[in-house]
Structures are given as structure tokens and as C-alpha cells.
Design a protein around this motif. Structure first.
Motif, PDB file in Angstrom:
ATOM      1  N   PHE A   9       3.589  -9.686  -3.587  1.00  0.00           N
ATOM      2  CA  PHE A   9       2.175  -9.700  -3.235  1.00  0.00           C
ATOM      3  C   PHE A   9       1.601  -8.306  -3.508  1.00  0.00           C
ATOM      4  O   PHE A   9       1.880  -7.364  -2.774  1.00  0.00           O
ATOM      5  CB  PHE A   9       1.987 -10.071  -1.762  1.00  0.00           C
ATOM      6  N   LEU A  10       0.817  -8.198  -4.565  1.00  0.00           N
ATOM      7  CA  LEU A  10       0.164  -6.937  -4.912  1.00  0.00           C
ATOM      8  C   LEU A  10      -1.233  -6.968  -4.310  1.00  0.00           C
ATOM      9  O   LEU A  10      -2.183  -7.437  -4.926  1.00  0.00           O
ATOM     10  CB  LEU A  10       0.096  -6.762  -6.431  1.00  0.00           C
ATOM     11  N   GLN A  11      -1.351  -6.476  -3.085  1.00  0.00           N
ATOM     12  CA  GLN A  11      -2.615  -6.578  -2.347  1.00  0.00           C
ATOM     13  C   GLN A  11      -3.252  -5.203  -2.142  1.00  0.00           C
ATOM     14  O   GLN A  11      -3.910  -4.959  -1.142  1.00  0.00           O
ATOM     15  CB  GLN A  11      -2.386  -7.286  -1.010  1.00  0.00           C
ATOM     16  N   ILE A  12      -3.063  -4.337  -3.126  1.00  0.00           N
ATOM     17  CA  ILE A  12      -3.773  -3.061  -3.141  1.00  0.00           C
ATOM     18  C   ILE A  12      -5.151  -3.303  -3.752  1.00  0.00           C
ATOM     19  O   ILE A  12      -5.371  -4.331  -4.404  1.00  0.00           O
ATOM     20  CB  ILE A  12      -2.984  -1.997  -3.922  1.00  0.00           C
ATOM     21  N   PRO A  13      -6.086  -2.380  -3.577  1.00  0.00           N
ATOM     22  CA  PRO A  13      -7.420  -2.581  -4.144  1.00  0.00           C
ATOM     23  C   PRO A  13      -7.498  -2.233  -5.624  1.00  0.00           C
ATOM     24  O   PRO A  13      -8.461  -1.640  -6.085  1.00  0.00           O
ATOM     25  CB  PRO A  13      -8.307  -1.649  -3.302  1.00  0.00           C
ATOM     26  N   ASN A 327       7.898  -7.880   0.820  1.00  0.00           N
ATOM     27  CA  ASN A 327       7.649  -7.671  -0.610  1.00  0.00           C
ATOM     28  C   ASN A 327       6.158  -7.703  -0.908  1.00  0.00           C
ATOM     29  O   ASN A 327       5.711  -8.328  -1.868  1.00  0.00           O
ATOM     30  CB  ASN A 327       8.388  -8.721  -1.442  1.00  0.00           C
ATOM     31  N   MET A 328       5.381  -7.011  -0.079  1.00  0.00           N
ATOM     32  CA  MET A 328       3.934  -6.957  -0.262  1.00  0.00           C
ATOM     33  C   MET A 328       3.469  -5.506  -0.243  1.00  0.00           C
ATOM     34  O   MET A 328       3.853  -4.736   0.636  1.00  0.00           O
ATOM     35  CB  MET A 328       3.210  -7.738   0.838  1.00  0.00           C
ATOM     36  N   SER A 329       2.647  -5.149  -1.227  1.00  0.00           N
ATOM     37  CA  SER A 329       2.098  -3.801  -1.321  1.00  0.00           C
ATOM     38  C   SER A 329       0.676  -3.781  -0.796  1.00  0.00           C
ATOM     39  O   SER A 329      -0.155  -4.606  -1.199  1.00  0.00           O
ATOM     40  CB  SER A 329       2.107  -3.313  -2.778  1.00  0.00           C
ATOM     41  N   LEU A 330       0.382  -2.827   0.087  1.00  0.00           N
ATOM     42  CA  LEU A 330      -0.962  -2.593   0.601  1.00  0.00           C
ATOM     43  C   LEU A 330      -1.392  -1.188   0.206  1.00  0.00           C
ATOM     44  O   LEU A 330      -0.555  -0.318  -0.051  1.00  0.00           O
ATOM     45  CB  LEU A 330      -0.997  -2.750   2.122  1.00  0.00           C
ATOM     46  N   GLY A 331      -2.695  -0.954   0.164  1.00  0.00           N
ATOM     47  CA  GLY A 331      -3.206   0.340  -0.237  1.00  0.00           C
ATOM     48  C   GLY A 331      -3.047   1.383   0.861  1.00  0.00           C
ATOM     49  O   GLY A 331      -3.184   1.090   2.047  1.00  0.00           O
ATOM     50  N   ASN A 332      -2.779   2.624   0.440  1.00  0.00           N
ATOM     51  CA  ASN A 332      -2.621   3.718   1.388  1.00  0.00           C
ATOM     52  C   ASN A 332      -3.956   4.397   1.661  1.00  0.00           C
ATOM     53  O   ASN A 332      -4.926   4.228   0.916  1.00  0.00           O
ATOM     54  CB  ASN A 332      -1.617   4.749   0.860  1.00  0.00           C
ATOM     55  N   GLY A 333      -4.005   5.183   2.733  1.00  0.00           N
ATOM     56  CA  GLY A 333      -5.179   5.997   3.009  1.00  0.00           C
ATOM     57  C   GLY A 333      -5.201   7.204   2.095  1.00  0.00           C
ATOM     58  O   GLY A 333      -4.163   7.775   1.757  1.00  0.00           O
ATOM     59  N   LEU A 334      -6.390   7.613   1.671  1.00  0.00           N
ATOM     60  CA  LEU A 334      -6.539   8.724   0.732  1.00  0.00           C
ATOM     61  C   LEU A 334      -7.269   9.888   1.385  1.00  0.00           C
ATOM     62  O   LEU A 334      -8.167   9.690   2.208  1.00  0.00           O
ATOM     63  CB  LEU A 334      -7.314   8.253  -0.505  1.00  0.00           C
ATOM     64  N   GLY A 335      -6.882  11.113   0.981  1.00  0.00           N
ATOM     65  CA  GLY A 335      -7.547  12.294   1.522  1.00  0.00           C
ATOM     66  C   GLY A 335      -7.397  12.376   3.030  1.00  0.00           C
ATOM     67  O   GLY A 335      -6.281  12.218   3.562  1.00  0.00           O
ATOM     68  N   PRO A 336      -8.488  12.589   3.763  1.00  0.00           N
ATOM     69  CA  PRO A 336      -8.406  12.710   5.218  1.00  0.00           C
ATOM     70  C   PRO A 336      -8.007  11.411   5.914  1.00  0.00           C
ATOM     71  O   PRO A 336      -7.687  11.427   7.111  1.00  0.00           O
ATOM     72  CB  PRO A 336      -9.828  13.116   5.622  1.00  0.00           C
ATOM     73  N   LEU A 337      -7.984  10.312   5.189  1.00  0.00           N
ATOM     74  CA  LEU A 337      -7.582   9.025   5.772  1.00  0.00           C
ATOM     75  C   LEU A 337      -6.097   8.738   5.563  1.00  0.00           C
ATOM     76  O   LEU A 337      -5.610   7.680   5.957  1.00  0.00           O
ATOM     77  CB  LEU A 337      -8.420   7.889   5.177  1.00  0.00           C
ATOM     78  N   ALA A 338      -5.366   9.675   4.966  1.00  0.00           N
ATOM     79  CA  ALA A 338      -3.937   9.479   4.720  1.00  0.00           C
ATOM     80  C   ALA A 338      -3.203   9.203   6.019  1.00  0.00           C
ATOM     81  O   ALA A 338      -3.369   9.931   7.015  1.00  0.00           O
ATOM     82  CB  ALA A 338      -3.353  10.710   4.018  1.00  0.00           C
ATOM     83  N   ASP A 339      -2.393   8.154   6.024  1.00  0.00           N
ATOM     84  CA  ASP A 339      -1.573   7.725   7.160  1.00  0.00           C
ATOM     85  C   ASP A 339      -2.417   7.253   8.345  1.00  0.00           C
ATOM     86  O   ASP A 339      -1.873   6.878   9.371  1.00  0.00           O
ATOM     87  CB  ASP A 339      -0.626   8.843   7.612  1.00  0.00           C
ATOM     88  N   THR A 358      -1.316 -12.967   2.739  1.00  0.00           N
ATOM     89  CA  THR A 358      -1.447 -11.520   2.918  1.00  0.00           C
ATOM     90  C   THR A 358      -1.583 -11.174   4.395  1.00  0.00           C
ATOM     91  O   THR A 358      -0.892 -10.283   4.910  1.00  0.00           O
ATOM     92  CB  THR A 358      -2.678 -11.004   2.144  1.00  0.00           C
ATOM     93  N   LEU A 359      -2.463 -11.872   5.085  1.00  0.00           N
ATOM     94  CA  LEU A 359      -2.691 -11.586   6.504  1.00  0.00           C
ATOM     95  C   LEU A 359      -1.466 -11.934   7.342  1.00  0.00           C
ATOM     96  O   LEU A 359      -1.166 -11.243   8.322  1.00  0.00           O
ATOM     97  CB  LEU A 359      -3.921 -12.354   6.992  1.00  0.00           C
ATOM     98  N   SER A 360      -0.730 -12.968   6.936  1.00  0.00           N
ATOM     99  CA  SER A 360       0.512 -13.304   7.655  1.00  0.00           C
ATOM    100  C   SER A 360       1.529 -12.171   7.527  1.00  0.00           C
ATOM    101  O   SER A 360       2.191 -11.800   8.506  1.00  0.00           O
ATOM    102  CB  SER A 360       1.102 -14.602   7.085  1.00  0.00           C
ATOM    103  N   GLY A 361       1.648 -11.619   6.321  1.00  0.00           N
ATOM    104  CA  GLY A 361       2.575 -10.507   6.127  1.00  0.00           C
ATOM    105  C   GLY A 361       2.200  -9.304   6.965  1.00  0.00           C
ATOM    106  O   GLY A 361       3.068  -8.614   7.511  1.00  0.00           O
TER     107      GLY A 361
END
Length: 397
Positions: A9-13, A327-339, A358-361
Motif C-alpha cells: 500500500f503506497l499511501q504517501i502523497p 506493508n503500507m507506506s505513509l508520508g512523513n512530516g517535513l521540516g518543523p512537522l518532522a516526527d 489504508t485506514l484499517s492499517g
């Protein structure tokens, strides 16, 4: 390395999942990019891409990422030392402003909170104060991929018009094109920047500049040296279906199919599908008890949702847990939103079951990490998705 069964599941933006018909088109034998078969392909994709931007004017296609199209928008219309007005809405608007400095442009950036979109009233006030008309362009991001905030571009155009200012309007649509309604001509945009790897469902590698007559006129007096990104050479070759240098031939074969798929579904239906997925996702997030990074409902993105976890909980650890277990990828936080946040992509090639899966995972990951949440977010989302269940196909008689 851990082996997984089933699909990833490639669920990054973005980049998003590439449908099999598009992959099959890309895998076709490479054709002669100077021959008649390619000329036919060139004419078809150059005309077809205009319908997605909703413009009757030319759209230039580059064999680059969206960053290349950012640079093309700047160097084809401006000159070293020119002033721009930009609005900070997140990571990608910040990167674009950094590029202006590298090019020797002077950008005034209106600071933002990374939770709201462009404030058109501020744009208008800034332009009214500019009595000498020193701003040559206003550059904004339509859909900020780092925050899940969509700005009102029509309102920005009205603000420029009310101020009576001649500045060009440059807009980034990399994470909205083909997924959220966008109207280059109607909204009076001068250069729209796009990319292939999100709503167009292609791999990375193509980017776009949709160009107004005003932008084209500005390119005649631009003071930047340019060769690879020059509009004039590109448009001259495009008139015959060709490109001034070797194009991404196989990606253009994929683009032809992508455009066919979007039009077969119907752009309005595509937009409605994204709206529904976004609504269902936000319903689940609110049910779980989490905050959405975007604070204004009118600015909610239909292509991604950025989710804020409670203090003391790591968004990156949650993402790692979900990748390892589901086995699902979600997008990470960037800049000041990291982690601090994780981003759920719901754009491109997906359906109701993709969203539910996606929401179940995510809900399983929240439980595995021990992150406090209210159970039942998936069921709440299914009330949205189930209410839009497509009609069953009629059995053959």
C-alpha cells in the motif's frame, strides 16, 4: 529484509500508484522521437494535457521533476534582481522561495503557520502598498503537500485584480493537478506548474508549465539565460508534435493513457472520488481523537490528510510500525512537522476499498504502538464510503 505477502500500500502523497494500463504503455517499445508515430503522440498529449489544466493556451512538458518546472516558471518570465511576493504555507512553498534566492531573485515571503492557506487579503494589501509596482510576480502553492492545506487561487487572482497590480500569478499544482478542480484560464493564472507523479498517476519524470499570453509576452523580455528550460524552442518544436531535445518518450506513452483514463472516468467524477476519500479519512481521524494539521475546513485538501499525534508519541515510529506489520507506506512530516505528523495520501489510482484498507492499517498501527485513540475510526469512515457505493454492474442477459 522482512518478506510481505499481498500488495504494498503506497499511501504517501506522491509518487502514487501507477495503474497497470499506464505501466503497460510505458513498457511498450521505444519509438523514434523524430518519426511520424511520435509526432502523432506528441500532438495528442500536448492537446490532452491542456484539458486537465483547463486552458486553451500551450502547456510545456519537460523531462524533469516538478522542481524543474518551478525553475522554468521563474527563468522564463523574470530577470535577475526582480522582486516576488510569496506566501509560506509549508515545506514546498519554502523550497520554492529558496530557489528564488539561488537564482538571484528577491522574494518577500509572507510568513505562515503551516496550518492555513494563502490569505488573499494580505496579498491585496501588500500589492496596494507597492506603489512603484516593484513586484513582478506573486507565487503561491495551490495544494501544500506537507500540510494538507488547499489555497483559494481564484481569491488570489481577485486580490491582484482589486489592487490593480500587473504582477504575474505563478501557481504550483504538483499535488492537486488531476485530483482537485483547477482552472488555469478562468482563474487568470499566468504560469501553472505541475508534475506527473501524483494525480496523473505516472512515475516521476515529467513536469509541466501551463502558460498564459501574458506570461509568454514576459518571456520575450526575461533576462535569465536559459537553454534546456526555454519556452521558445520548446513551443516551436511542439507545433509539429516534437521536442527540441530527446523527450521522455515512454513516459509520454504513459501520459497518453493516463489522460484517457481521467477522461473516461470524467474529471468531475475524479474530483468527487477524491473529495469522498478525503471526507472519509478526516472522519476516521476525528473519530480516533486526533487533530488535522489543516485547521480551516474550507481549506481541507482532497488529496492528502496530515495528522497530528498527541504529544509524546512519534509519528515516525508509527509509520515504521505500520510499514513493518502491514506493508503500507505513509508520508512523513517535513521540516518543523518532522516526527510530529504523518500524512495519508488519498490521490491518484484508488477506490473505496483502498481507502478502507489504508485506514484499517493505520488503526492497527495505533493499537500496536499503544497510542491512545478511540476505536471505530474505520467504521465511521465506512459510513461515508458505503453511502457512495457504486451501482452494481448488470449481469449479462
Amino acid at each position: 529484509m522482512q518478506q510481505h505477502t499481498g500488495r504494498h500500500f503506497l499511501q504517501i502523497p506522491g509518487p502514487t500508484n501507477t495503474p497497470l494500463p499506464i505501466l503497460a504503455a510505458i513498457a511498450k517499445p521505444t519509438i523514434d522521437h523524430r518519426g511520424p508515430e511520435f509526432a502523432e503522440l506528441g500532438h495528442e498529449v500536448l492537446a490532452g494535457i491542456r484539458t486537465v489544466f483547463k486552458t486553451g493556451n500551450p502547456v510545456v512538458i519537460y523531462p524533469t521533476s516538478g522542481t524543474g518546472a518551478w525553475e522554468a516558471a521563474l527563468v522564463n518570465t523574470l530577470s535577475p534582481g526582480d522582486r516576488l511576493l510569496m506566501f509560506e504555507t509549508g515545506w514546498f512553498s519554502t523550497l520554492w522561495s529558496k530557489m528564488t534566492k539561488c537564482l538571484g531573485l528577491e522574494a518577500e515571503v509572507v510568513k505562515g503557520d503551516w496550518r492555513t492557506g494563502v490569505n488573499a487579503d494580505v496579498i491585496e494589501a501588500k500589492l496596494r502598498e507597492d506603489k512603484t509596482r516593484s513586484y513582478k510576480a506573486v507565487a503561491v502553492v495551490h495544494n501544500e503537500t506537507s500540510t494538507g492545506v488547499t489555497s483559494d487561487i481564484a481569491a488570489v487572482r481577485r486580490a491582484i485584480d482589486r489592487a490593480g497590480h500587473p504582477a504575474l500569478l505563478l501557481v504550483d499544482t504538483i499535488s492537486s493537478l488531476g485530483s482537485i478542480d483547477y482552472r488555469h484560464d478562468e482563474w487568470g493564472v499566468d504560469v501553472t506548474v505541475g508534475g506527473s507523479q501524483k494525480g496523473l498517476m505516472l512515475p516521476p519524470g515529467l513536469s509541466f508549465n501551463a502558460i498564459s499570453d501574458k506570461a509568454l509576452a514576459a518571456s520575450k523580455t526575461s533576462g535569465f539565460p536559459r537553454a534546456f528550460l526555454a519556452w521558445d524552442d520548446m513551443l516551436a518544436a511542439n507545433a509539429n508534435g516534437f521536442f527540441p531535445y530527446t523527450p521522455s518518450t515512454n513516459l509520454l506513452q504513459g501520459l497518453k493513457v493516463a489522460l484517457e483514463m481521467l477522461h473516461d472516468e470524467g474529471l468531475n467524477q475524479v474530483f468527487a472520488r477524491h473529495d469522498r476519500a478525503a471526507n472519509a479519512t478526516r472522519t476516521a481521524v476525528r473519530h480516533w481523537g486526533f487533530d488535522i494539521q489543516c485547521v480551516n475546513e474550507a481549506e481541507y485538501s482532497s488529496t492528502l490528510t496530515a495528522v497530528r499525534l498527541p504529544e509524546g508519541h512519534s509519528a515516525d515510529e508509527l509509520r515504521r510500525e505500520i510499514l513493518a506489520r502491514a506493508n503500507m507506506s505513509l508520508g512523513n512530516g517535513l521540516g518543523p512537522l518532522a516526527d510530529r505528523v504523518f500524512r495519508i495520501g488519498h490521490l491518484g489510482d484508488f477506490n473505496n476499498l483502498t481507502v478502507a484498507g489504508t485506514l484499517s492499517g493505520i488503526e492497527m498501527g495505533l493499537k500496536a504502538r499503544g497510542i491512545p485513540h478511540r476505536k471505530g475510526g474505520v467504521e465511521a469512515a465506512m459510513d461515508i464510503l458505503g453511502g457512495n457505493w457504486p451501482p452494481a454492474a448488470r449481469a449479462a442477459e
